[in-house]
Design an enzyme around this catalytic site. Structure first.
Site, mmCIF file in Angstrom:
data_model
loop_
_atom_site.group_PDB
_atom_site.id
_atom_site.type_symbol
_atom_site.label_atom_id
_atom_site.label_comp_id
_atom_site.label_asym_id
_atom_site.label_seq_id
_atom_site.Cartn_x
_atom_site.Cartn_y
_atom_site.Cartn_z
ATOM 1 N N ARG A 1 0.703 -1.212 -0.131
ATOM 2 C CA ARG A 1 -0.147 0.052 -0.009
ATOM 3 C C ARG A 1 0.879 1.239 0.026
ATOM 4 O O ARG A 1 0.457 2.140 -0.524
ATOM 5 C CB ARG A 1 -0.970 0.173 1.164
ATOM 6 N N GLU B 1 2.771 -6.400 13.328
ATOM 7 C CA GLU B 1 1.759 -6.629 14.399
ATOM 8 C C GLU B 1 1.287 -8.028 14.489
ATOM 9 O O GLU B 1 0.899 -8.596 15.351
ATOM 10 C CB GLU B 1 0.616 -5.669 14.164
HETATM 11 P P1 AMP Z 1 3.444 -2.448 12.196
HETATM 12 O O1 AMP Z 1 4.990 -2.856 11.611
HETATM 13 O O2 AMP Z 1 3.080 -3.025 13.365
HETATM 14 O O3 AMP Z 1 3.842 -0.708 12.441
HETATM 15 O O4 AMP Z 1 2.611 -2.659 11.314
HETATM 16 C C1 AMP Z 1 2.526 -1.893 10.126
HETATM 17 C C2 AMP Z 1 2.375 -2.357 8.804
HETATM 18 O O5 AMP Z 1 1.173 -3.607 8.857
HETATM 19 C C3 AMP Z 1 1.619 -1.808 7.639
HETATM 20 O O6 AMP Z 1 2.328 -2.016 6.287
HETATM 21 C C4 AMP Z 1 0.330 -1.866 7.566
HETATM 22 O O7 AMP Z 1 -0.136 -1.942 6.337
HETATM 23 C C5 AMP Z 1 0.172 -3.232 8.184
HETATM 24 N N1 AMP Z 1 -1.085 -3.223 9.404
HETATM 25 C C6 AMP Z 1 -0.817 -3.320 10.944
HETATM 26 N N2 AMP Z 1 -1.779 -3.307 11.298
HETATM 27 C C7 AMP Z 1 -2.844 -2.956 10.746
HETATM 28 C C8 AMP Z 1 -4.299 -2.624 10.841
HETATM 29 N N3 AMP Z 1 -4.902 -2.888 11.844
HETATM 30 N N4 AMP Z 1 -5.120 -2.525 9.497
HETATM 31 C C9 AMP Z 1 -4.358 -2.567 8.400
HETATM 32 N N5 AMP Z 1 -2.747 -2.627 8.376
HETATM 33 C C10 AMP Z 1 -2.282 -2.804 9.160
#
Ligand code: AMP
Length: 181
Positions: free
Chosen positions: A64, A101
Site C-alpha cells: 500500500r 503486528e
Molecule cells: P507495524 O509494523 O506493526 O507498524 O505494522 C504496519 C504494517 O502492517 C503496515 O504496512 C500496515 O499496512 C499493516 N498493518 C498493521 N496493522 C494493521 C491494521 N490494523 N490495519 C491495516 N493494516 C495494518
C-alpha cells in the site's frame, strides 16, 4: 458543514473486524483510494509539512506504500524507491528482518536505490507497532540515505510505533488515529 481533514478522511476508511486474525481491526484504505477527492486530499495533507524540504526520493513500503508513495513522489517532484518483501527485487539488495503486528518477515531495498546523502521520505498507509517502518529506516540508513521524514495516513498510537520512529530521529506525519489494534 466544514469537516476537519481528519474527520473527512476518517469517514472514507473501512474497518474490517477480526481480519486477518481475531482481535485485529483491519483499517482498509482501499475505500479512501477509490474516492478521488479523499485520495487527493490525503496526498496533499501527507506532503504538506515536507513541501519545502527538497526531498530527493520517496521510499514506499510494499504494497500500500507503493500506491501512496508514487503519488507523494509525484507531488514532491521526487523519485520513488520500492522497499519490498524479500526475493522480489531483481538487482543487488540489502535485507532486514522485522517484526509485524501479526508476524515476522524480511524486506529489501536495492543497494543503489538511494545515493549516499540523498534526502528520503518514507511512506506507508498505517503505523502500528512501528516494526515495519523501523526496518525500512534501517535499510535506508544502511545505504546512506538521510531519512528526513516519514508519513502514514493512519496511526494506532496505543501500539507506540510513531513514538518509536521519532526516537530514531525521524519526524512522523500522520493524518488520523484509531484506538486499539
Ligand atoms: P507495524 O509494523 O506493526 O507498524 O505494522 C504496519 C504494517 O502492517 C503496515 O504496512 C500496515 O499496512 C499493516 N498493518 C498493521 N496493522 C494493521 C491494521 N490494523 N490495519 C491495516 N493494516 C495494518
Amino acid at each position: 458543514m466544514n469537516l476537519t481533514v481528519t474527520d473527512d478522511l476518517m469517514a472514507t476508511i473501512r474497518t474490517i473486524p477480526n481480519y486477518p486474525k481475531p482481535g485485529i481491526m483491519f483499517r482498509d484504505i482501499t475505500t479512501l483510494l477509490g474516492n478521488a477527492r479523499a485520495f487527493r486530499r490525503a496526498v496533499d495533507e501527507l506532503v504538506h509539512p515536507f513541501a519545502g524540504a527538497k526531498i530527493d526520493k520517496v521510499a514506499g513500503i510494499e504494497a500500500r506504500g507503493f500506491i501512496l508513495g508514487g503519488a507523494v513522489a509525484h507531488q514532491l517532484s521526487a523519485g520513488f524507491v520500492p522497499i519490498r518483501k524479500k526475493g522480489k527485487l531483481p538487482h543487488d539488495t540489502v535485507r532486514v528482518a522485522y517484526s509485524l503486528e501479526y508476524g515476522l518477515d524480511e524486506m529489501e531495498i536495492h543497494r543503489d536505490g538511494v545515493s549516499p546523502g540523498e534526502k528520503v521520505m518514507l511512506v506507508d498507509d498505517l503505523i502500528a507497532t512501528g516494526g515495519t517502518a523501523e526496518g525500512a529506516v534501517k535499510l535506508l540508513k544502511q545505504i546512506g540515505a538521510d531519512v528526513v521524514g516519514s508519513c502514514f495516513i493512519i496511526d494506532l498510537p496505543e501500539l507506540g510505533g510513531a513514538q518509536k520512529i521519532r526516537k530514531l530521529g525521524v519526524p512522523v506525519r500522520t493524518l488520523m488515529e484509531f484506538a486499539g489494534h
